[in-house]
Write a protein that holds these residues in place. Structure first.
Motif, mmCIF file in Angstrom:
data_model
loop_
_atom_site.group_PDB
_atom_site.id
_atom_site.type_symbol
_atom_site.label_atom_id
_atom_site.label_comp_id
_atom_site.label_asym_id
_atom_site.label_seq_id
_atom_site.Cartn_x
_atom_site.Cartn_y
_atom_site.Cartn_z
ATOM 1 N N VAL A 77 0.859 -1.191 0.000
ATOM 2 C CA VAL A 77 0.000 0.000 0.000
ATOM 3 C C VAL A 77 0.891 1.236 0.000
ATOM 4 C CG1 VAL A 77 -1.843 1.280 1.168
ATOM 5 C CG2 VAL A 77 -1.748 -1.214 1.388
ATOM 6 N N GLY A 78 0.639 2.137 -0.942
ATOM 7 C CA GLY A 78 1.371 3.406 -0.976
ATOM 8 C C GLY A 78 0.414 4.560 -0.731
ATOM 9 N N ARG A 79 0.901 5.597 -0.049
ATOM 10 C CA ARG A 79 0.047 6.759 0.211
ATOM 11 C C ARG A 79 0.807 8.044 -0.128
ATOM 12 N NH1 ARG A 79 -0.822 7.555 6.130
ATOM 13 N NH2 ARG A 79 -1.814 5.541 5.930
ATOM 14 N N ARG A 80 0.130 8.918 -0.842
ATOM 15 C CA ARG A 80 0.717 10.227 -1.123
ATOM 16 C C ARG A 80 -0.307 11.289 -0.742
ATOM 17 N NH1 ARG A 80 2.351 10.947 -7.107
ATOM 18 N NH2 ARG A 80 0.602 12.371 -7.227
ATOM 19 N N CYS A 81 0.047 12.091 0.263
ATOM 20 C CA CYS A 81 -0.891 13.098 0.749
ATOM 21 C C CYS A 81 -0.730 14.382 -0.045
ATOM 22 C CB CYS A 81 -0.645 13.402 2.222
ATOM 23 S SG CYS A 81 -1.055 11.993 3.238
ATOM 24 N N GLY A 82 -1.838 15.086 -0.196
ATOM 25 C CA GLY A 82 -1.776 16.442 -0.727
ATOM 26 C C GLY A 82 -1.603 17.370 0.458
ATOM 27 N N ARG A 83 -2.381 18.439 0.481
ATOM 28 C CA ARG A 83 -2.296 19.328 1.634
ATOM 29 C C ARG A 83 -2.976 18.730 2.845
ATOM 30 N NH1 ARG A 83 -3.006 25.320 -0.935
ATOM 31 N NH2 ARG A 83 -1.071 25.212 -2.123
ATOM 32 N N ALA A 84 -3.913 17.815 2.564
ATOM 33 C CA ALA A 84 -4.669 17.210 3.665
ATOM 34 C C ALA A 84 -4.747 15.701 3.443
ATOM 35 C CB ALA A 84 -6.075 17.807 3.706
ATOM 36 N N MET A 85 -5.273 15.005 4.465
ATOM 37 C CA MET A 85 -5.441 13.543 4.368
ATOM 38 C C MET A 85 -6.746 13.175 3.665
ATOM 39 S SD MET A 85 -3.225 11.482 5.484
ATOM 40 C CE MET A 85 -4.261 10.038 5.835
ATOM 41 N N ARG A 86 -7.685 14.108 3.644
ATOM 42 C CA ARG A 86 -8.997 13.844 3.063
ATOM 43 C C ARG A 86 -9.325 14.904 2.027
ATOM 44 N NH1 ARG A 86 -11.623 10.375 7.032
ATOM 45 N NH2 ARG A 86 -13.333 10.117 5.566
ATOM 46 N N PRO A 87 -10.157 14.631 1.047
ATOM 47 C CA PRO A 87 -10.675 13.294 0.755
ATOM 48 C C PRO A 87 -9.561 12.322 0.358
ATOM 49 C CG PRO A 87 -11.803 14.984 -0.569
ATOM 50 C CD PRO A 87 -10.640 15.636 0.075
ATOM 51 N N ALA A 150 -5.726 13.096 -0.557
ATOM 52 C CA ALA A 150 -4.670 12.087 -0.627
ATOM 53 C C ALA A 150 -5.033 10.950 -1.588
ATOM 54 C CB ALA A 150 -4.421 11.513 0.764
ATOM 55 N N ILE A 151 -3.978 10.316 -2.090
ATOM 56 C CA ILE A 151 -4.157 9.152 -2.965
ATOM 57 C C ILE A 151 -3.496 7.953 -2.305
ATOM 58 C CG2 ILE A 151 -3.666 8.141 -5.237
ATOM 59 C CD1 ILE A 151 -3.223 10.976 -6.297
ATOM 60 N N GLU A 152 -4.193 6.826 -2.310
ATOM 61 C CA GLU A 152 -3.565 5.568 -1.911
ATOM 62 C C GLU A 152 -3.655 4.613 -3.091
ATOM 63 O OE1 GLU A 152 -4.140 5.063 2.914
ATOM 64 O OE2 GLU A 152 -5.456 3.949 1.572
ATOM 65 N N ILE A 153 -2.605 3.815 -3.254
ATOM 66 C CA ILE A 153 -2.631 2.779 -4.289
ATOM 67 C C ILE A 153 -2.196 1.479 -3.639
ATOM 68 C CG2 ILE A 153 -1.603 1.959 -6.453
ATOM 69 C CD1 ILE A 153 -1.323 4.879 -7.306
ATOM 70 N N SER A 154 -3.014 0.439 -3.800
ATOM 71 C CA SER A 154 -2.604 -0.843 -3.237
ATOM 72 C C SER A 154 -2.524 -1.896 -4.331
ATOM 73 C CB SER A 154 -3.596 -1.296 -2.152
ATOM 74 O OG SER A 154 -4.892 -1.430 -2.684
ATOM 75 N N GLY A 155 -1.545 -2.790 -4.157
ATOM 76 C CA GLY A 155 -1.439 -3.983 -4.995
ATOM 77 C C GLY A 155 -1.687 -5.155 -4.059
ATOM 78 N N THR A 156 -2.682 -5.978 -4.375
ATOM 79 C CA THR A 156 -3.089 -7.007 -3.424
ATOM 80 C C THR A 156 -3.131 -8.395 -4.059
ATOM 81 O OG1 THR A 156 -5.390 -6.413 -3.894
ATOM 82 C CG2 THR A 156 -4.407 -5.447 -1.930
ATOM 83 N N VAL A 157 -3.198 -9.386 -3.187
ATOM 84 C CA VAL A 157 -3.090 -10.785 -3.620
ATOM 85 C C VAL A 157 -4.456 -11.474 -3.622
ATOM 86 C CG1 VAL A 157 -0.772 -10.940 -2.633
ATOM 87 C CG2 VAL A 157 -2.734 -11.689 -1.266
ATOM 88 N N ASP A 158 -4.486 -12.610 -4.281
ATOM 89 C CA ASP A 158 -5.549 -13.614 -4.108
ATOM 90 C C ASP A 158 -6.957 -13.205 -4.518
ATOM 91 O OD1 ASP A 158 -3.657 -15.346 -3.204
ATOM 92 O OD2 ASP A 158 -4.381 -15.494 -1.135
ATOM 93 N N ASP A 179 -13.947 5.031 7.807
ATOM 94 C CA ASP A 179 -13.454 6.070 8.716
ATOM 95 C C ASP A 179 -12.349 6.918 8.106
ATOM 96 O OD1 ASP A 179 -15.176 5.317 10.653
ATOM 97 O OD2 ASP A 179 -13.720 4.059 11.739
ATOM 98 N N ARG A 180 -11.644 6.361 7.131
ATOM 99 C CA ARG A 180 -10.541 7.114 6.559
ATOM 100 C C ARG A 180 -10.554 7.163 5.030
ATOM 101 N NH1 ARG A 180 -6.549 3.922 4.955
ATOM 102 N NH2 ARG A 180 -4.991 5.554 5.246
ATOM 103 N N GLY A 376 -15.077 -3.131 4.742
ATOM 104 C CA GLY A 376 -14.543 -1.783 4.963
ATOM 105 C C GLY A 376 -15.626 -0.719 5.122
ATOM 106 N N GLY A 377 -16.849 -1.047 4.716
ATOM 107 C CA GLY A 377 -17.939 -0.088 4.871
ATOM 108 C C GLY A 377 -17.900 1.081 3.893
#
Ligand SMILES: [Zn+2]
Length: 423
Positions: A77-87, A150-158, A179-180, A376-377
């Protein structure tokens, strides 16, 4: 120049790199089962994310039976924040691929590029999608556009085997959570001009019939479990199939044949192994596994109750018929709410990049959307990515270079609009 124009130009400028990264991913045969090469592939994605300004973390699926020393389940999982964490917009791609199978005319892991197509197992499903996600974020950075959220990018298995050590694991541990996480886009190959808003449900179950062994020359002394299974199959065909085939869903599933509920027999075995030495015996056991795809309008309770009712009825009618039902897996249907901002944002992106939007589609099979929403809701989840669904899992699977570049652009525009550009 308008920031969106700059970003689209920066995707075009990176076109060769995007194709090369897709090919690098294809050359790692992350075949599932058994789950080969996961650590290497997670690292390939992770290194690229780090280079592109992401904070990157690796998550081994501790606690999952599938996570072994021989075949570790590693997610990145990678995360790159802008000025804020949200959206926060999370782009998720699974990097496992199904086995190559027979019938290929090119090397399934050679990543051959020919006539504007990238060939290879996992090219459309979904390594091109992962490359599109990574380079959509990078194109924004290269264009010098600063994001608010912020942007998150995940590479996942299975994903191909249920996603329990992948997206489900991340969602259970709060990495993908309402929540996040505000929005999730999964770049599965669901046609470059369509937005996928969910999938049907799946109920896998096993039926066993129990008979009584006797000498095969005097079968009247026994109870043949295979014959009883054939009665059950016949009754399903006669009573159940017409009923479920008459129901259709309002979800825009493609191909349209899958807008109806379906039932498939996955496998059957009973009596003596057919490749062994035979003895004269009445089969005292027969087992079959079924794949029932149900509609959101049917729901799981009704779907299961119908099977139970059929088994009870036949058992009451046929002397000595004994059967039992065992649930193997339940995947509930999911549907993105019609007013989700993701739909409008991607639709605008499609019109801008392709000059058209094919509108909404839903998937006949399931994908990781279920875990994002049910564990995750996060209800703001869609699948959008390059490639043609029908080519997934086929020999000579390919993804068009045009699709790959166009999807990268659409995702980049969506990231800008969803996270907001900083003034
Ligand atoms: Zn896939």
């Amino acid at each position: 120049m308008d920031p969106t124009d700059r970003v689209l130009m920066s995707v075009d400028a990176a076109a060769d790199e995007i194709v090369d990264f897709t090919r690098e991913l294809i050359r790692l045969p992350t075949v599932n089962p058994p789950g080969d090469g996961y650590a290497d592939c997670a690292e390939l994605i992770g290194r690229r994310l780090t280079r592109f300004g992401f904070e990157t973390a690796y998550f081994a699926a501790e606690g999952c039976a599938e996570h072994t020393t021989r075949h570790p389940r590693i997610n990145v999982v990678g995360r790159r924040c802008g000025r804020a964490m949200r959206p926060l917009v999370h782009l998720n791609g699974h990097f496992d691929v199904v086995p190559a199978g027979a019938g290929w005319t090119v090397d399934p892991f050679g990543a051959v590029v020919r006539d504007g197509r990238i060939y290879g197992r996992g090219s459309c499903d979904m390594k091109a999608g992962i490359a599109a996600a990574v380079y959509a974020a990078e194109a924004i950075r290269r264009a010098g556009v600063e994001l608010h959220g912020a942007i998150e990018i995940s590479g996942t298995v299975d994903e191909e085997s249920g996603g329990f050590a992948g997206v489900a694991w991340l969602a259970h541990r709060g990495h993908i959570n309402a929540d996040r996480t505000d929005y999730v886009i999964i770049p599965e190959p669901l046609y470059v001009d369509r937005i996928c808003v969910g999938h049907r449900g799946a109920y896998w179950f096993e039926i066993t019939t129990h008979g009584r062994i006797a000498h095969g020359s005097m079968p009247f002394h026994g109870v043949n479990a295979i014959e009883h299974m054939s009665i059950l199959l016949d009754r399903m065909r006669r009573d159940l199939l017409p009923r479920i085939a008459s129901r259709s869903t309002a979800m825009p599933i493609e191909p349209a044949g899958a807008r109806r509920a379906t039932l498939n027999v996955n496998g059957i075995d009973g009596g003596q192994p057919t490749d062994g030495i035979q003895t004269p015996c009445v089969a005292d056991r027969c087992r079959a596994i079924f794949d029932r795809r149900f509609l959101i309008e049917e729901g799981f309770e009704q779907t299961r109750a119908e099977i139970v009712e059929l088994l009870d009825r036949v058992a009451a009618e046929v002397p000595d018929l004994r059967c039992e039902l065992r649930d193997l897996m339940v995947v509930h249907p999911v549907l993105t709410p019609g007013d989700s901002p993701l739909i409008g944002v991607l639709d605008r992106g499609l019109r801008r990049v392709l000059g058209r939007s094919g509108g909404l589609v839903a998937s006949p099979g399931t994908y990781d959307h279920k875990h994002v929403t049910r564990i995750g809701g996060v209800t703001n989840c869609v699948a959008y990515g390059p490639g043609i669904l029908d080519l997934a899992h086929q020999p000579d699977e390919w993804c068009g270079v045009d699709d790959l570049i166009n999807a990268t652009k659409v995702i980049a525009l969506a990231l800008m609009e969803l996270t907001g550009t900083a003034a």
